[in-house]
Design an enzyme around this catalytic site. Structure first.
Site, PDB file in Angstrom:
ATOM      1  N   SER B 148       1.017  -1.155   0.036  1.00 61.03           N
ATOM      2  CA  SER B 148      -0.011   0.079   0.000  1.00 61.03           C
ATOM      3  C   SER B 148       0.766   1.191  -0.099  1.00 61.03           C
ATOM      4  O   SER B 148       1.905   1.508  -0.912  1.00 61.03           O
ATOM      5  CB  SER B 148      -0.968  -0.098   1.004  1.00 61.03           C
ATOM      6  N   ARG B 209     -12.874   6.916   8.534  1.00 61.82           N
ATOM      7  CA  ARG B 209     -12.305   5.591   8.434  1.00 61.82           C
ATOM      8  C   ARG B 209     -13.482   4.405   7.923  1.00 61.82           C
ATOM      9  O   ARG B 209     -12.975   3.598   7.036  1.00 61.82           O
ATOM     10  CB  ARG B 209     -12.092   5.261   9.699  1.00 61.82           C
ATOM     11  N   ASP B 290      -8.858  -5.810  -5.895  1.00 61.50           N
ATOM     12  CA  ASP B 290      -8.686  -4.361  -5.504  1.00 61.50           C
ATOM     13  C   ASP B 290      -8.987  -3.090  -6.078  1.00 61.50           C
ATOM     14  O   ASP B 290      -8.640  -2.766  -7.035  1.00 61.50           O
ATOM     15  CB  ASP B 290      -6.717  -4.191  -5.132  1.00 61.50           C
ATOM     16  N   HIS B 320      -8.263  -4.583  -1.368  1.00 66.42           N
ATOM     17  CA  HIS B 320      -7.091  -3.921  -1.075  1.00 66.42           C
ATOM     18  C   HIS B 320      -6.626  -4.509   0.266  1.00 66.42           C
ATOM     19  O   HIS B 320      -5.135  -4.668   0.024  1.00 66.42           O
ATOM     20  CB  HIS B 320      -7.369  -2.329  -0.714  1.00 66.42           C
ATOM     21  N   ASP B 321      -7.353  -4.974   1.287  1.00 66.15           N
ATOM     22  CA  ASP B 321      -6.854  -5.758   2.461  1.00 66.15           C
ATOM     23  C   ASP B 321      -6.230  -6.930   2.184  1.00 66.15           C
ATOM     24  O   ASP B 321      -5.783  -7.641   3.139  1.00 66.15           O
ATOM     25  CB  ASP B 321      -7.982  -5.621   3.230  1.00 66.15           C
TER      26      ASP B 321
END
Lengths: 342, 342
Positions: B148, B209, B290, B320-321
């Site tokens: 990332s 968040r 992602d 993405h995680d």
């Protein structure tokens, strides 16, 4: 990087090209009717004034056309108003041909019009439309053409009033919202509530709209248009895509209201219709680049509908907004769908 | 709908399984060193204290490992701390094997540590790491393993200090941010600024968040986990995905700071490295699900890097995680990449 100028397009102002205007032999009613419905989240029947536009061939069959949550009743061009949010597709000689059909469209109903119920359902919108159809003496509706939230309301209409319509044409909307889209909208509502709580409503509504826009448009389109670097201004860096979104957010605030936004956004997420309960023949239209209403959900809808259902897949870089932008590709699909059920 | 319990995973607490702990013959330095760098957006050299962890085989080659903006220096398990944000992949006998390598990881530098510059660049992070490598007498770094934002810093490091490292291993990060991701982050920063302005910082940071999490995780995963209907509570409907996000937002606020978030989020969007300037051999790892760092951007990076570059495509539902979640799939890729450059 394309040389295309940075233009701001919103759900309501999808086009600025001149659309055909109602000719002298076409009829236009733009008014209000009082109807009675039983809201999903209320305590019994309420009377409300539905604002509608009913426009086109005086003796033509009526086609209901409804769009996204930020669309209004002005679906087509007309005297003393703009080009209409679907002007290129609704007009004399257009795909939804006003010399053959009479188009009916309403302003979405909000909770404050339903005796201040906490929420409004897609079924409430369908009930308001069905009551209006009755009130206007329309009889059976030729087709319900719904896009985005309008498609959800179309499904609710077909499930509740199977005898009131002949066919469905549904673009970029399904029997349920996708949970990721619900997540994105719940954050938008959280932003707006924070703004209402702190007296910064306009700023919060603009941010919520910005977030919505990131979910409407295709990823490729963002990549193509906003590849340039940031500019230093007013004490911080501003990115080109940020300037674009901020401008669009401000434009939205000028024409929209926070409470209306909260209610209609939530209404999308409350929507839940059982496709098996719908027998009307349906033409579904989906866009592979639509991240808000994934094509997979339209495939599931097609599979589960009780009546015949076709799914047209239209390639577009515009994501969810393709229902507003791909007028050339959508015109033949709409013509055929309306013709098939004659 | 899966029976999987609703668990909340954050970038820092990616795993709760016990990871191998540094054995007695491994070395661990967890400290601070003063280094001098010239920040990109400052007015000359500044001294700053870099907080680092340097852990593993005392005589092994050093591997830099850096993660996303919310990761800290505690990459692996150790005495008196948790399992580490990449614990399953960094440890004795793990893919980044601490009995063979010595791993170096820093807490990200923020503008307040750089003489209160307005912004911090990925190059500033690279400069802090390079100065630290010098200060610790490490010599040439065996590999820079970045995920990332860490991948962006790895590219900046390789571009600025070509002789300081042998190879790059980059997961879910590219030479530039995608404009749609920049849009999503600029809205997150707008929410946080609104919160700071109105004294509702925690609430705003939690919302930001939440928005970030909708961009990290795969669309399919949301669909699978949050298909249930809403519950009525505290005067409004709450959707399952909303409860999950709100919980995750609150957890984030407990461990993160608004100014730190603003600076590191912006740093991602300011990142811009020319791949042609990088000669180090690179192993790239991308995830088709992602949406934040599209695979197409990693393909472009691979094509444009001056040195040899391979691209491993790892299927995952986690978006993405995946760089935190797909430890079993990533382990052989990391082992091979680190071994190839021995």
């Amino acid at each position: 990087m394309s040389a295309e100028p940075l233009t701001v397009t919103s759900l309501l102002q999808a086009t600025t090209v001149a659309a055909p205007r109602c000719a002298a032999d076409l009829t236009e009613q733009r008014g209000t009717r009082r109807v009675r419905i039983v809201p999903a989240y209320g305590n019994g029947a309420v009377d409300l004034d539905v604002r509608y536009l009913w426009c086109g061939a005086p003796d033509g069959p009526t086609v209901i056309v409804q769009g996204g949550i930020s669309a209004d009743r002005d679906v087509c061009a007309g005297r003393d108003r703009g080009a209409g949010w679907w002007g290129p597709l609704v007009g004399e000689g257009a795909a939804v041909d006003l010399s053959s059909y009479r188009v009916l469209c309403i302003d979405w109903v909000v909770p404050s019009e339903l005796g201040h119920v906490p929420s409004v359902s897609s079924g409430d919108q369908a009930a308001a439309l069905a009551a209006l159809v009755d009130e206007l003496g329309i009889g059976r509706v030729h087709a319900f053409v719904g896009s985005s939230y309008g498609a959800m309301v179309g499904l609710a209409f077909a499930a509740r009033y199977p005898d009131a319509l002949k066919s469905l044409v549904l673009l970029a909307g399904a029997h349920r919202p996708h949970p990721l889209a619900t997540a994105q909208r719940s954050i938008q509502r959280g932003i707006v509530r924070l703004g209402l709580d702190t007296g910064r409503t306009d700023e919060a509504l603009a941010l919520a709209r910005q977030l919505a826009m990131t979910t409407y448009r295709g990823s490729e389109e963002f990549s193509r248009r906003f590849a340039a670097g940031p500019a230093w201004r007013d004490g911080r860096f501003h990115f080109p895509v940020e300037d674009y979104l901020e401008h669009a957010g401000r434009r939205f605030v000028e024409r929209f209201d926070a409470q209306r936004f909260l209610a209609l956004s939530e209404s999308i997420d409350l929507h839940d219709v059982t496709p098996e309960a719908i027998a009307a023949p349906a033409t579904l239209v989906g866009f592979p680049s639509d991240r808000l209403v994934p094509l997979a959900d339209l495939c599931e809808l097609q599979r589960r509908l009780a009546g015949t259902a076709t799914l047209d897949v239209v390639e577009s870089p515009y994501g969810h907004d393709a229902f507003l932008k791909e007028t050339a590709q959508l015109a033949p699909v709409l013509r055929r769908a309306l013709n098939d059920c004659r």
